[in-house]
Scaffold this active site. Structure first.
Site, PDB file in Angstrom:
ATOM      1  N   ARG A 165     123.421 -11.423  -7.160  1.00 51.16           N
ATOM      2  CA  ARG A 165     124.523 -12.339  -7.457  1.00 51.16           C
ATOM      3  C   ARG A 165     125.124 -12.770  -6.124  1.00 51.16           C
ATOM      4  NH1 ARG A 165     129.207 -11.401 -11.815  1.00 51.16           N
ATOM      5  NH2 ARG A 165     127.435 -12.148 -13.018  1.00 51.16           N
ATOM      6  N   HIS A 169     123.481 -19.716 -13.819  1.00 48.62           N
ATOM      7  CA  HIS A 169     123.601 -18.343 -14.345  1.00 48.62           C
ATOM      8  C   HIS A 169     122.537 -18.202 -15.438  1.00 48.62           C
ATOM      9  CE1 HIS A 169     125.103 -14.488 -15.091  1.00 48.62           C
ATOM     10  NE2 HIS A 169     126.291 -14.741 -15.597  1.00 48.62           N
ATOM     11  N   GLN A 178     122.507 -15.358 -18.151  1.00 48.42           N
ATOM     12  CA  GLN A 178     123.510 -15.556 -19.205  1.00 48.42           C
ATOM     13  C   GLN A 178     122.961 -16.472 -20.296  1.00 48.42           C
ATOM     14  OE1 GLN A 178     126.873 -14.293 -19.369  1.00 48.42           O
ATOM     15  NE2 GLN A 178     126.535 -14.991 -21.467  1.00 48.42           N
ATOM     16  N   ASP A 228     133.992 -21.686 -20.747  1.00 50.78           N
ATOM     17  CA  ASP A 228     133.963 -20.704 -19.657  1.00 50.78           C
ATOM     18  C   ASP A 228     135.281 -20.858 -18.901  1.00 50.78           C
ATOM     19  OD1 ASP A 228     133.177 -18.922 -17.655  1.00 50.78           O
ATOM     20  OD2 ASP A 228     131.915 -20.375 -16.604  1.00 50.78           O
ATOM     21  N   CYS A 246     130.938 -16.762 -21.934  1.00 53.42           N
ATOM     22  CA  CYS A 246     130.205 -15.744 -21.179  1.00 53.42           C
ATOM     23  C   CYS A 246     131.102 -14.586 -20.753  1.00 53.42           C
ATOM     24  CB  CYS A 246     129.529 -16.376 -19.967  1.00 53.42           C
ATOM     25  SG  CYS A 246     130.707 -17.079 -18.801  1.00 53.42           S
ATOM     26  N   ARG A 295     122.951  -9.617 -23.078  1.00 53.54           N
ATOM     27  CA  ARG A 295     122.581  -9.683 -21.662  1.00 53.54           C
ATOM     28  C   ARG A 295     121.518  -8.620 -21.363  1.00 53.54           C
ATOM     29  NH1 ARG A 295     126.193 -11.648 -17.928  1.00 53.54           N
ATOM     30  NH2 ARG A 295     124.454 -11.271 -16.501  1.00 53.54           N
TER      31      ARG A 295
HETATM   32  N1  NVA Z   1     131.565 -19.662 -14.167  1.00 55.41           N
HETATM   33  C1  NVA Z   1     131.940 -18.273 -14.065  1.00 55.41           C
HETATM   34  C2  NVA Z   1     130.976 -17.409 -14.805  1.00 55.41           C
HETATM   35  C3  NVA Z   1     131.337 -15.952 -14.856  1.00 55.41           C
HETATM   36  C4  NVA Z   1     130.318 -15.090 -15.543  1.00 55.41           C
HETATM   37  C5  NVA Z   1     132.021 -17.888 -12.597  1.00 55.41           C
HETATM   38  O1  NVA Z   1     131.142 -18.279 -11.837  1.00 55.41           O
HETATM   39  O2  NVA Z   1     132.962 -17.190 -12.226  1.00 55.41           O
END
Ligand code: NVA
Length: 310
Positions: free
Chosen positions: A100, A127, A130, A223, A263, A291
């Site tokens: 990540r 992502h 997800q 989100d 998410c 997940r």
């Molecule tokens: N768009 C959010 C997703 C978190 C799982 C972020 O990047 O923080």
């Protein structure tokens, strides 16, 4: 070498195969052991995490492997040591790398030099893990993915917006992005989604009016308005995205049997009403659980295809 760096790294047939495998793994979580040894998978986090660390950690263990947590701040990838050198070093120790980080280009550099499969555990741009969990969850609630309409409300230029566009259209869905101008996926992203849609029948559209976007929607998605790394813009974003909040009233404009997805982490009263998130049509806890199953299936897939050219 096969990696999973963005949603369109999988063909429609491969995505369907992984979703099928994920469902089988959910049913029999301890049957598949591709990491027996145990082989080690490195999990590196340069941004906060809860679901991703927990689901990869538990999933890798279920696959017979050893999840090795690497603290991105301590490793200092790209600062203390170049991404290329870190990739070469980790590739000598582990069977796969889950990362990540911020820039998609860094993830691509890691993949180019690691010599083992690399999986995107979230970047600023995508992502994709997800989305596999999300599509798996939709499949549990709807007879088939192809032909469904999914609408994403909020920051369409975010990782989740981009990933819904590509992964949803790969599954043959009609993906609507309901976002203000300047916060939509890029033209290139829409073009790529439309190219995929020529094979799958899926479509990708932008609808700036949230009420119009909600009508006829089977899957309502949102989100946070403030993705990790955008904290300084929090106040401005709250004003910009306010009209795209998934309120109970907006949700009721969707199909009567629509499902609500997020998410997580969620901010009740901002991007989504508590009534929707905690309501009976919400599937967010299934998404979080899935997940693990979806990521196990994708790890199994990239490990099995590791010797192939992408
Ligand atoms: N768009 C959010 C997703 C978190 C799982 C972020 O990047 O923080």
């Amino acid at each position: 070498m096969r990696h999973f760096l963005r949603d369109d790294d999988l063909t429609p047939a491969e995505q369907a195969e992984i979703l099928e495998a994920a469902a089988a793994m959910k049913h029999a979580p301890y049957d598949a052991k591709p990491l027996v040894g145990p082989q080690t998978v490195a999990m590196i986090f340069d941004k906060p995490t809860l679901r991703t660390q927990a689901s990869f950690g538990a999933g890798i263990a279920e696959l017979g492997g050893n999840p090795m947590l690497i603290d991105g701040a301590l490793a200092g990838i790209g600062k203390r040591e170049s991404v290329e050198d870190v990739a070469r070093i980790l590739g000598r120790q582990v069977s796969a790398i889950v990362w990540r980080t911020y820039a998609q280009s860094d993830l691509e550099t890691m993949a180019a030099h690691a010599g083992v499969p690399v999986v995107n555990a979230l970047t600023d741009e995508f992502h994709p893990c997800q989305l596999l969990a999300d599509l798996m969850t939709v499949r549990e609630h709807k007879p088939e993915l192809a032909g469904l309409t999914a609408t994403f409300f909020g920051d369409g230029a975010s990782n989740i917006g981009n990933s819904w566009l590509l992964a949803g259209v790969t599954a043959g869905m009609h993906v609507r992005i309901s976002a203000p101008e300047g916060y939509t996926p890029s033209e290139e992203m829409f073009a790529r989604a439309r190219e995929i849609g020529e094979q799958t029948g899926g479509t990708a559209t932008w609808e700036p009016d949230p009420r119009a976007a909600a009508r006829g929607t089977d899957v309502v998605v949102t989100d946070t308005w403030v993705s990790m790394g955008k904290e300084e813009e929090a106040d401005a974003r709250t004003a910009i995205f306010g009209p795209y909040s998934v309120t109970q009233e907006l949700f009721e404009l969707a199909e009567p049997d629509a499902i609500a997805m997020h998410c997580l982490p969620a901010y009740r009263g901002k991007e989504i009403d508590a009534e929707v998130l905690d309501g009976i049509q919400s599937v967010v806890w299934d998404e979080a659980e899935n997940r693990r199953h979806a990521q196990k299936a994708v790890l199994d897939f990239v490990l099995r295809h590791a010797g192939e050219r992408a």
